[in-house]
Design a protein around this motif. Structure first.
Motif, PDB file in Angstrom:
ATOM      1  N   VAL A  12       4.971 -30.455 -86.166  1.00  0.00           N
ATOM      2  CA  VAL A  12       3.976 -31.465 -86.557  1.00  0.00           C
ATOM      3  C   VAL A  12       3.764 -31.444 -88.065  1.00  0.00           C
ATOM      4  N   TRP A  13       3.722 -30.255 -88.640  1.00  0.00           N
ATOM      5  CA  TRP A  13       3.530 -30.142 -90.099  1.00  0.00           C
ATOM      6  C   TRP A  13       4.648 -30.854 -90.835  1.00  0.00           C
ATOM      7  N   TRP A  14       5.892 -30.652 -90.386  1.00  0.00           N
ATOM      8  CA  TRP A  14       7.030 -31.310 -91.029  1.00  0.00           C
ATOM      9  C   TRP A  14       6.960 -32.819 -90.862  1.00  0.00           C
ATOM     10  N   TYR A  15       6.544 -33.265 -89.666  1.00  0.00           N
ATOM     11  CA  TYR A  15       6.474 -34.713 -89.416  1.00  0.00           C
ATOM     12  C   TYR A  15       5.397 -35.383 -90.265  1.00  0.00           C
ATOM     13  N   THR A  75       7.181 -36.752 -96.819  1.00  0.00           N
ATOM     14  CA  THR A  75       8.611 -36.653 -97.155  1.00  0.00           C
ATOM     15  C   THR A  75       9.359 -37.776 -96.457  1.00  0.00           C
ATOM     16  N   PHE A  76      10.645 -37.826 -96.691  1.00  0.00           N
ATOM     17  CA  PHE A  76      11.494 -38.842 -96.070  1.00  0.00           C
ATOM     18  C   PHE A  76      11.559 -38.672 -94.559  1.00  0.00           C
ATOM     19  N   ILE A  77      11.248 -37.469 -94.039  1.00  0.00           N
ATOM     20  CA  ILE A  77      11.377 -37.212 -92.602  1.00  0.00           C
ATOM     21  C   ILE A  77      10.497 -38.165 -91.803  1.00  0.00           C
ATOM     22  N   TYR A  78       9.237 -38.331 -92.233  1.00  0.00           N
ATOM     23  CA  TYR A  78       8.315 -39.246 -91.550  1.00  0.00           C
ATOM     24  C   TYR A  78       8.881 -40.666 -91.563  1.00  0.00           C
ATOM     25  N   ARG A  79       9.352 -41.098 -92.722  1.00  0.00           N
ATOM     26  CA  ARG A  79       9.823 -42.482 -92.866  1.00  0.00           C
ATOM     27  C   ARG A  79      11.082 -42.733 -92.025  1.00  0.00           C
TER      28      ARG A  79
END
Length: 580
Positions: A44-47, A51-55
């Motif tokens: 969840v923290w990474w999402y 950063t580009f990961i969410y997009r």
């Protein structure tokens, strides 16, 4: 997922994203951190991080971009699991959350008239326990009169069965002030009411979480749960596309791998094997053989020879060569290695027996073909469930054998059995299209025209959905036969429509002077004449003559003479009509 497989999955993301974010210091840093620091408990923290990961993940979910989704499979899995675990921590069964956003007027109107009264969100849905935070997102300054502010007011039962998971992720997110509750992608909500709040100058959309799954994303989650093996290698994503019949995506992925990897990489030959397999499946056996030959060269140059990989390459060379005796030799070499290392009762052994049966069938040696098909069937009955695509493949082999022997009833029976298995396994797989087409071919031979037309239509749907680029040759053949049936049934208007569609594809993919285009113009002219479209028919015949002359047919060639007579005949009809 083991640590090794997690690392390999992250390597896939780095591989895919590197080309987008190379020379972008911020995102390059994110990729490096992801590679070095990712842990499933921090999904969840990474999402939620900026950063580009969410997009990239939300864009892929919205577009149902399987190529990106498969690369991000580990993150989707970890998000799902983490949300499901956190959902158990709610103190009360039912919560109210809010989401504010800007929406187009058209989108709002479509919700108002939504007959099903359900709405699904493909992406992960971010909401807040704090109504004021949500309203602040809805009240972002907006000059566009085509857009309006809305506030979703969502009731969610944490004990509801069949719904996608959701959880309070405030303590897991980078933005603790927002009191965020995150709903998994594919969540479905029932629309309770839509009303205007004039005091707050926004629309209120009241929803309640539903246990109904979103059909659009069901396939994606099934793949995440079932199709992706625990043991992965660098080509796993491409392999999954191949198994799904998505050959264009598989080819694109393997090409990227070949470009990236050095020729000394231990898995480089696998990439060429897979590229060759895609080429072979799409009818390009010459390219396939060349790729398999390259794979053999690379494998033989490795410091230690992988015998099972050598077996696979020999098997593939046998499939792609046009020399039937060489094919048998390749397949027997592969079988010797397979039996020595793996043994008889193995799925891959059955595959080699099937290929040997196909080799003998091409030589019209029906007895030896049957011997090898029976061996394959004996193995598959023991190692695979009844409804498995390879069980369909062996039934197709028996059907092909009966078809070549002109035992049409037995052929149809086996094709229908194979089709029923394929439809259960993957209804839009290209093998389904192939079976529909060959069933239709048999029915056309048997003069059961309406049944043949139905199955050609089904085949056409599968091929068109797969890729016009890849399968235009098969689509052209199907359309030609459909037009032929309409003419036999004296449905000339329908035949003309099919010919128009056929010509648009032929002119888009074939050289202008390809003779198959000439024959389409000829057949179309006959259909047009039946409907008294004489000028259109004459135009077709002139185009026929133009193509024949473009192929340097001499003036005394029978086709040239016949075509000119046809032009004169049509012109006489036109002149007579004008003189009346």
């Amino acid at each position: 997922m083991t640590d090794d497989n997690l690392r390999k999955s992250i390597e896939d993301i780095v591989f895919v994203c590197d080309r987008h974010y190379r020379n972008n210091p911020v995102e390059e840093k994110t990729l490096k951190q992801l590679e070095e620091m990712y842990n499933p408990v921090n999904a969840v923290w990474w999402y939620t991080s900026e950063t580009f990961i969410y997009r990239i993940l939300n864009r892929a979910l919205n577009r149902q971009d399987f190529e990106v989704l498969l690369v991000f499979r580990f993150l989707i899995r970890d998000l799902y699991k983490q949300l499901a675990n956190e959902q158990q921590k709610f103190d009360v069964p039912v919560i109210i959350v809010y989401r504010g956003q800007i929406m187009t007027v058209e989108e709002l109107e479509s919700l108002k008239i939504n007959e099903t009264k359900f709405i699904s969100f493909n992406k992960l849905l971010s909401t807040s326990l704090d109504r004021r935070v949500a309203i602040s997102h809805a009240k972002i300054y907006n000059k566009d009169i085509r857009k309006t502010s809305v506030l979703f007011e969502i009731e969610a039962n944490a004990r509801l069965q069949g719904a996608k998971p959701f959880a309070n992720v405030t303590h897991l997110s980078q933005f603790e002030m927002e009191q965020e509750v995150l709903f998994m992608a594919g969540s479905v909500f029932k629309i309770l009411d839509i009303l205007r709040n004039e005091n707050e100058k926004l629309w209120i959309i009241k929803l309640v979480l539903s246990g109904t799954e979103d059909n659009n994303l069901r396939d994606m989650f099934e793949i995440m749960k079932q199709e992706i093996p625990e043991e992965t290698n660098i080509s796993t994503v491409g392999d999954i596309f191949f198994q799904m019949g998505k050959y264009d995506q598989a080819k694109r992925y393997y090409k990227r791998l070949i470009k990236l990897l050095p020729e000394t990489h231990p898995d480089i030959s696998v990439c060429y094997i897979n590229m060759g397999t895609v080429a072979n499946e799409t009818g390009d056996s010459k390219t396939a053989y060349s790729l398999f030959t390259k794979a053999l060269e690379l494998e033989l140059n490795q410091s230690s020879l992988n015998q099972l990989r050598l077996c696979a390459i020999l098997n593939c060379l046998g499939i792609s060569t046009n020399d039937y005796n060489a094919a048998i030799d390749y397949h027997n070499q592969a079988l010797d290695i397979q039996l020595n290392i793996v043994g008889y009762y193995d799925y891959s052994t059955a595959g080699i027996y099937i290929n040997l049966g196909n080799d003998y069938l091409k030589q019209d040696d029906y007895d030896l073909a049957l011997v090898h098909y029976n061996k394959a069937l004996d193995i598959l009955k023991k190692v695979l469930p009844d409804y498995h695509p390879t069980r369909a493949a062996i039934l197709t082999c028996f059907a092909n054998l009966h078809y070549k022997k002109k035992e049409y009833d037995l052929a149809l029976d086996n094709y229908q059995k194979a089709l029923s298995i394929q439809l259960v396994c993957a209804s839009d797989h290209i093998e389904v299209g192939k079976i529909y087409k060959i069933i239709a071919d048999i029915q056309l031979d048997m003069n059961t025209l309406n049944e043949a037309l139905f199955n050609y239509r089904q085949a056409l749907l599968v091929y068109e959905k797969a890729s016009l680029n890849t399968y235009h040759t098969q689509i052209i053949e199907i359309l030609s036969k459909m037009a032929e049936i309409h003419k036999k049934n004296e449905n000339y208007e329908l035949a003309i429509k099919i010919y128009e569609k056929l010509l648009s594809i032929q002119l888009g993919y074939l050289p202008w002077n390809d003779l198959s285009i000439a024959w389409t113009y000829k057949e179309m002219s006959f259909a047009l004449m039946q409907e008294r479209y004489v000028m259109a028919a004459l135009n077709c015949v002139y185009k026929l003559l133009y193509i024949l002359e473009g192929n340097s047919f001499p003036s005394d060639d029978p086709y040239i003479i016949w075509t000119k007579k046809l032009i004169n005949g049509y012109q006489t009809i036109i002149d007579a009509a004008q003189n009346q």
